[in-house]
Write a protein that holds these residues in place. Structure first.
Motif, PDB file in Angstrom:
ATOM      1  N   VAL A 119      40.704 -31.452  62.193  1.00  0.00           N
ATOM      2  CA  VAL A 119      41.340 -32.596  62.846  1.00  0.00           C
ATOM      3  C   VAL A 119      40.280 -33.369  63.616  1.00  0.00           C
ATOM      4  N   SER A 120      40.247 -34.674  63.397  1.00  0.00           N
ATOM      5  CA  SER A 120      39.376 -35.559  64.170  1.00  0.00           C
ATOM      6  C   SER A 120      40.265 -36.340  65.133  1.00  0.00           C
ATOM      7  N   PRO A 121      40.310 -35.949  66.411  1.00  0.00           N
ATOM      8  CA  PRO A 121      41.289 -36.532  67.333  1.00  0.00           C
ATOM      9  C   PRO A 121      41.016 -37.981  67.722  1.00  0.00           C
ATOM     10  N   GLY A 122      39.741 -38.408  67.669  1.00  0.00           N
ATOM     11  CA  GLY A 122      39.404 -39.705  68.235  1.00  0.00           C
ATOM     12  C   GLY A 122      39.426 -39.627  69.754  1.00  0.00           C
ATOM     13  N   PRO A 123      39.371 -40.753  70.436  1.00  0.00           N
ATOM     14  CA  PRO A 123      39.390 -40.742  71.910  1.00  0.00           C
ATOM     15  C   PRO A 123      40.718 -40.193  72.439  1.00  0.00           C
ATOM     16  N   VAL A 124      40.638 -39.171  73.290  1.00  0.00           N
ATOM     17  CA  VAL A 124      41.825 -38.548  73.890  1.00  0.00           C
ATOM     18  C   VAL A 124      41.509 -38.289  75.361  1.00  0.00           C
ATOM     19  N   ALA A 125      42.515 -38.363  76.195  1.00  0.00           N
ATOM     20  CA  ALA A 125      42.335 -38.181  77.637  1.00  0.00           C
ATOM     21  C   ALA A 125      42.125 -36.709  77.960  1.00  0.00           C
ATOM     22  N   THR A 126      40.884 -36.252  77.812  1.00  0.00           N
ATOM     23  CA  THR A 126      40.515 -34.874  78.122  1.00  0.00           C
ATOM     24  C   THR A 126      39.336 -34.870  79.085  1.00  0.00           C
ATOM     25  N   ALA A 127      39.030 -33.691  79.617  1.00  0.00           N
ATOM     26  CA  ALA A 127      37.887 -33.565  80.515  1.00  0.00           C
ATOM     27  C   ALA A 127      36.585 -33.884  79.792  1.00  0.00           C
ATOM     28  N   MET A 128      36.473 -33.492  78.513  1.00  0.00           N
ATOM     29  CA  MET A 128      35.264 -33.784  77.756  1.00  0.00           C
ATOM     30  C   MET A 128      35.077 -35.294  77.581  1.00  0.00           C
ATOM     31  N   ARG A 129      36.158 -35.988  77.291  1.00  0.00           N
ATOM     32  CA  ARG A 129      36.072 -37.443  77.132  1.00  0.00           C
ATOM     33  C   ARG A 129      35.664 -38.106  78.447  1.00  0.00           C
ATOM     34  N   ALA A 130      36.207 -37.622  79.560  1.00  0.00           N
ATOM     35  CA  ALA A 130      35.860 -38.182  80.862  1.00  0.00           C
ATOM     36  C   ALA A 130      34.386 -37.979  81.174  1.00  0.00           C
ATOM     37  N   LYS A 131      33.837 -36.853  80.738  1.00  0.00           N
ATOM     38  CA  LYS A 131      32.413 -36.585  80.945  1.00  0.00           C
ATOM     39  C   LYS A 131      31.557 -37.533  80.116  1.00  0.00           C
ATOM     40  N   ALA A 132      32.005 -37.788  78.892  1.00  0.00           N
ATOM     41  CA  ALA A 132      31.233 -38.655  77.996  1.00  0.00           C
ATOM     42  C   ALA A 132      31.354 -40.122  78.368  1.00  0.00           C
TER      43      ALA A 132
END
Length: 237
Positions: free
Chosen positions: A185-198
């Motif tokens: 699965v390729s989620p794309g941008p999702v509101a996660t802690a990893m995304r917030a870090k990036a």
């Protein structure tokens, strides 16, 4: 409780937060007994509390996936208790540092490679025999569009996700004539802690929540789902 995954056994890595937590809750709500794997006991217990509130069942496995030998022991434990595994969700991952390739420290490289690739290989090695004992073994791994985009400074994440794609697709093709179905699965941008870090300046309220991805994982985990060896992109509705 009855549901699409009634009486099925599902193992989810990175299950204490983000996508892993959302998938664990959704699968438990559909009747699966979920094995929750994550590093932090307290966070696992919080997810377990939520699962109990909806009448679901979970087994907690505090485990740092850098402990590769422990992954082998995990397979043995599952075999002794249940004799099989129906669903594997390889969700745990690390972003690593965003920096020029020539600036990546060897220690950082090894850490991200271990979690994003080697740990998943060890999970496959440990759990493949158990998934084969299921009437419809399903494996789902979380990848990223970064594997193909190869944007500047994303080298460590892009390289490890590209390696994961190759590993999982190869395993899928090896099992095309079995009852197992294996996808990414390729989620794309999702509101996660990893995304917030990036993306620290990004407004998370504009992004899909992890729970919005759960129906896709349920679909891929279903015994009725027959496609294999694919990268399935999440599409927000």
């Amino acid at each position: 409780m009855t549901g699409r995954l009634e009486n099925r056994l599902a193992l989810i890595t990175g299950a204490s937060r983000g996508i892993g937590r959302a998938v664990a809750l959704a699968m438990a709500a559909e009747g699966a007994h979920v094995i929750l794997v994550a590093r932090t006991v307290g966070a696992l217990e919080e997810v377990d509390d939520e699962i109990q509130k909806i009448g679901g069942k979970a087994t907690l496995v505090p485990l740092d996936l850098k402990d590769l030998d422990a992954i082998d022991r995990l397979g043995g434990m599952i075999y002794e208790r249940w004799g099989k595994l129906d669903i594997l969700v390889g969700n745990a991952g690390l972003l690593g540092v965003l920096t020029p390739v020539g600036h990546i420290e060897p220690k950082e490289w090894e850490q991200v490679l271990t979690i994003n690739v080697t740990a998943n290989y060890r999970l496959i090695r440990s759990l493949d025999p158990l998934l084969r004992r299921s009437d419809a073994g399903r494996a789902i791994f979380v990848t990223s569009g970064a594997a193909d985009k190869c944007r500047p400074f994303w080298g460590i994440y892009s390289a490890t996700k590209a390696a994961l794609n190759a590993l999982v697709k190869t395993w899928a093709h090896e099992n095309e004539k079995t009852a197992m179905r294996i996808n990414l699965v390729s989620p794309g941008p999702v509101a996660t802690a990893m995304r917030a870090k990036a993306m620290p300046g990004e407004d998370p309220s504009t992004l899909p929540r992890p729970a919005e991805l759960a129906p896709l994982f349920l679909q891929l985990a279903s015994p009725d789902y027959q496609k294999t060896g694919e990268v399935v992109a999440f599409e927000r509705r």
